[in-house]
Design a protein around this motif. Structure first.
Motif, PDB file in Angstrom:
ATOM      1  N   LEU A 148     -27.847-109.342  41.181  1.00  0.00           N
ATOM      2  CA  LEU A 148     -26.407-109.594  41.233  1.00  0.00           C
ATOM      3  C   LEU A 148     -25.764-109.296  39.883  1.00  0.00           C
ATOM      4  O   LEU A 148     -24.663-108.756  39.817  1.00  0.00           O
ATOM      5  CB  LEU A 148     -26.121-111.036  41.665  1.00  0.00           C
ATOM      6  N   GLU A 149     -26.445-109.630  38.799  1.00  0.00           N
ATOM      7  CA  GLU A 149     -25.932-109.307  37.468  1.00  0.00           C
ATOM      8  C   GLU A 149     -25.702-107.796  37.341  1.00  0.00           C
ATOM      9  O   GLU A 149     -24.679-107.350  36.820  1.00  0.00           O
ATOM     10  CB  GLU A 149     -26.916-109.781  36.400  1.00  0.00           C
ATOM     11  N   ALA A 150     -26.646-107.011  37.847  1.00  0.00           N
ATOM     12  CA  ALA A 150     -26.518-105.556  37.796  1.00  0.00           C
ATOM     13  C   ALA A 150     -25.337-105.075  38.629  1.00  0.00           C
ATOM     14  O   ALA A 150     -24.574-104.206  38.208  1.00  0.00           O
ATOM     15  CB  ALA A 150     -27.808-104.904  38.273  1.00  0.00           C
ATOM     16  N   ARG A 151     -25.158-105.636  39.825  1.00  0.00           N
ATOM     17  CA  ARG A 151     -24.054-105.222  40.707  1.00  0.00           C
ATOM     18  C   ARG A 151     -22.696-105.519  40.069  1.00  0.00           C
ATOM     19  O   ARG A 151     -21.810-104.666  40.036  1.00  0.00           O
ATOM     20  CB  ARG A 151     -24.167-105.926  42.059  1.00  0.00           C
ATOM     21  N   VAL A 152     -22.544-106.713  39.544  1.00  0.00           N
ATOM     22  CA  VAL A 152     -21.273-107.096  38.908  1.00  0.00           C
ATOM     23  C   VAL A 152     -21.026-106.233  37.665  1.00  0.00           C
ATOM     24  O   VAL A 152     -19.913-105.747  37.441  1.00  0.00           O
ATOM     25  CB  VAL A 152     -21.277-108.603  38.553  1.00  0.00           C
ATOM     26  N   GLY A 153     -22.071-106.023  36.868  1.00  0.00           N
ATOM     27  CA  GLY A 153     -21.937-105.186  35.685  1.00  0.00           C
ATOM     28  C   GLY A 153     -21.556-103.759  36.032  1.00  0.00           C
ATOM     29  O   GLY A 153     -20.699-103.150  35.383  1.00  0.00           O
ATOM     30  N   PHE A 154     -22.182-103.204  37.075  1.00  0.00           N
ATOM     31  CA  PHE A 154     -21.885-101.836  37.499  1.00  0.00           C
ATOM     32  C   PHE A 154     -20.421-101.718  37.925  1.00  0.00           C
ATOM     33  O   PHE A 154     -19.704-100.825  37.468  1.00  0.00           O
ATOM     34  CB  PHE A 154     -22.805-101.417  38.647  1.00  0.00           C
ATOM     35  N   MET A 155     -19.982-102.622  38.785  1.00  0.00           N
ATOM     36  CA  MET A 155     -18.604-102.549  39.291  1.00  0.00           C
ATOM     37  C   MET A 155     -17.590-102.696  38.163  1.00  0.00           C
ATOM     38  O   MET A 155     -16.615-101.954  38.088  1.00  0.00           O
ATOM     39  CB  MET A 155     -18.378-103.601  40.380  1.00  0.00           C
ATOM     40  N   GLY A 156     -17.818-103.650  37.276  1.00  0.00           N
ATOM     41  CA  GLY A 156     -16.890-103.851  36.165  1.00  0.00           C
ATOM     42  C   GLY A 156     -16.865-102.688  35.199  1.00  0.00           C
ATOM     43  O   GLY A 156     -15.799-102.248  34.755  1.00  0.00           O
ATOM     44  N   ALA A 157     -18.037-102.157  34.869  1.00  0.00           N
ATOM     45  CA  ALA A 157     -18.114-101.047  33.915  1.00  0.00           C
ATOM     46  C   ALA A 157     -17.460 -99.790  34.469  1.00  0.00           C
ATOM     47  O   ALA A 157     -16.716 -99.097  33.765  1.00  0.00           O
ATOM     48  CB  ALA A 157     -19.574-100.769  33.553  1.00  0.00           C
ATOM     49  N   VAL A 158     -17.713 -99.483  35.741  1.00  0.00           N
ATOM     50  CA  VAL A 158     -17.135 -98.299  36.361  1.00  0.00           C
ATOM     51  C   VAL A 158     -15.613 -98.421  36.434  1.00  0.00           C
ATOM     52  O   VAL A 158     -14.879 -97.475  36.131  1.00  0.00           O
ATOM     53  CB  VAL A 158     -17.761 -98.063  37.758  1.00  0.00           C
ATOM     54  N   ALA A 159     -15.129 -99.597  36.808  1.00  0.00           N
ATOM     55  CA  ALA A 159     -13.677 -99.801  36.880  1.00  0.00           C
ATOM     56  C   ALA A 159     -13.040 -99.672  35.501  1.00  0.00           C
ATOM     57  O   ALA A 159     -12.003 -99.019  35.343  1.00  0.00           O
ATOM     58  CB  ALA A 159     -13.370-101.176  37.481  1.00  0.00           C
ATOM     59  N   ARG A 160     -13.649-100.269  34.498  1.00  0.00           N
ATOM     60  CA  ARG A 160     -13.095-100.244  33.136  1.00  0.00           C
ATOM     61  C   ARG A 160     -13.145 -98.846  32.531  1.00  0.00           C
ATOM     62  O   ARG A 160     -12.207 -98.417  31.869  1.00  0.00           O
ATOM     63  CB  ARG A 160     -13.863-101.235  32.260  1.00  0.00           C
ATOM     64  N   ALA A 161     -14.246 -98.131  32.767  1.00  0.00           N
ATOM     65  CA  ALA A 161     -14.414 -96.799  32.179  1.00  0.00           C
ATOM     66  C   ALA A 161     -13.678 -95.716  32.969  1.00  0.00           C
ATOM     67  O   ALA A 161     -13.550 -94.594  32.496  1.00  0.00           O
ATOM     68  CB  ALA A 161     -15.897 -96.457  32.088  1.00  0.00           C
ATOM     69  N   ARG A 162     -13.225 -96.071  34.173  1.00  0.00           N
ATOM     70  CA  ARG A 162     -12.534 -95.116  35.038  1.00  0.00           C
ATOM     71  C   ARG A 162     -13.384 -93.872  35.295  1.00  0.00           C
ATOM     72  O   ARG A 162     -12.929 -92.743  35.165  1.00  0.00           O
ATOM     73  CB  ARG A 162     -11.175 -94.746  34.457  1.00  0.00           C
ATOM     74  N   VAL A 163     -14.643 -94.119  35.620  1.00  0.00           N
ATOM     75  CA  VAL A 163     -15.604 -93.066  35.939  1.00  0.00           C
ATOM     76  C   VAL A 163     -15.867 -93.134  37.437  1.00  0.00           C
ATOM     77  O   VAL A 163     -16.013 -94.235  37.984  1.00  0.00           O
ATOM     78  CB  VAL A 163     -16.922 -93.296  35.151  1.00  0.00           C
ATOM     79  N   PRO A 164     -15.939 -91.987  38.116  1.00  0.00           N
ATOM     80  CA  PRO A 164     -16.298 -92.045  39.540  1.00  0.00           C
ATOM     81  C   PRO A 164     -17.655 -92.745  39.703  1.00  0.00           C
ATOM     82  O   PRO A 164     -18.616 -92.390  39.004  1.00  0.00           O
ATOM     83  CB  PRO A 164     -16.387 -90.571  39.952  1.00  0.00           C
ATOM     84  N   PRO A 165     -17.742 -93.731  40.586  1.00  0.00           N
ATOM     85  CA  PRO A 165     -18.995 -94.470  40.749  1.00  0.00           C
ATOM     86  C   PRO A 165     -20.202 -93.570  41.000  1.00  0.00           C
ATOM     87  O   PRO A 165     -21.298 -93.852  40.523  1.00  0.00           O
ATOM     88  CB  PRO A 165     -18.721 -95.382  41.947  1.00  0.00           C
ATOM     89  N   SER A 166     -20.001 -92.462  41.704  1.00  0.00           N
ATOM     90  CA  SER A 166     -21.122 -91.562  42.008  1.00  0.00           C
ATOM     91  C   SER A 166     -21.651 -90.846  40.771  1.00  0.00           C
ATOM     92  O   SER A 166     -22.764 -90.317  40.789  1.00  0.00           O
ATOM     93  CB  SER A 166     -20.693 -90.533  43.050  1.00  0.00           C
ATOM     94  N   GLN A 167     -20.863 -90.822  39.696  1.00  0.00           N
ATOM     95  CA  GLN A 167     -21.276 -90.139  38.465  1.00  0.00           C
ATOM     96  C   GLN A 167     -21.728 -91.110  37.377  1.00  0.00           C
ATOM     97  O   GLN A 167     -22.102 -90.692  36.288  1.00  0.00           O
ATOM     98  CB  GLN A 167     -20.127 -89.292  37.928  1.00  0.00           C
TER      99      GLN A 167
END
Length: 166
Positions: free
Chosen positions: A29-48
């Motif tokens: 769960l820590e990984a999932r939350v970190g992934f979602m937050g980092a992708v949203a903040r960095a404005r990077v397409p999740p697939s990349q």
């Protein structure tokens, strides 16, 4: 809380004292939350995106494979790396800081981390990192050693910047 000997006990005491729900999250769960937050903040397409979360006692590398979040859950985090450098490279008694590090000590630490990654990080994770288009987003304890505070937009972290800061 997850790794502390008294983590469950302290969480329980806080629940009672503060009358709030406290849930100690697992590494997945820590990984999932970190992934979602980092992708949203960095404005990077999740697939990349590949998110590398290095904490004090655990680390995760996460990426999407289709619609599934793939996560490598490792045990070599900043605390374990510090302890290795102090004990095995610098031969200092604990507790001690590894800083400052000589160039030779930094090279030995880098060699240890690279060998650890070759042995333990699964091939699919290493392949995803090496396959463009990819943006690796570092979060957690490691990010504090980038070029400016982690919360600032555009903050960067690279091998060159880490070497300059250490």
């Amino acid at each position: 809380f997850r790794k502390a000997d008294n983590g469950a006990e302290v969480a329980s005491a806080l629940r009672e004292e503060l009358d709030i729900d406290i849930h100690v999250v697992d590494q997945r769960l820590e990984a999932r939350v970190g992934f979602m937050g980092a992708v949203a903040r960095a404005r990077v397409p999740p697939s990349q995106a590949v998110v590398w979360d290095v904490g004090g006692a655990s680390m995760q590398i996460s990426y999407l494979a289709g619609d599934e979040l793939m996560t490598y859950r490792g045990q070599l985090a900043s605390g374990q790396m510090r302890d290795h450098v102090v004990a095995a490279i610098q031969h200092k008694p604990p507790p001690a800081s590894p800083n400052p590090m000589s160039d030779d000590e930094a090279a030995a630490a880098r060699a240890f981390a690279e060998e650890h990654a070759r042995r333990l990080v699964p091939e699919d994770v290493r392949a995803r990192i090496a396959t463009p288009p990819v943006t690796v987003i570092g979060i957690g304890a490691i990010k504090y050693y980038g070029d400016r505070p982690a919360h600032e937009l555009g903050a960067q972290c690279s091998r060159r910047l880490l070497e300059e800061r250490i």
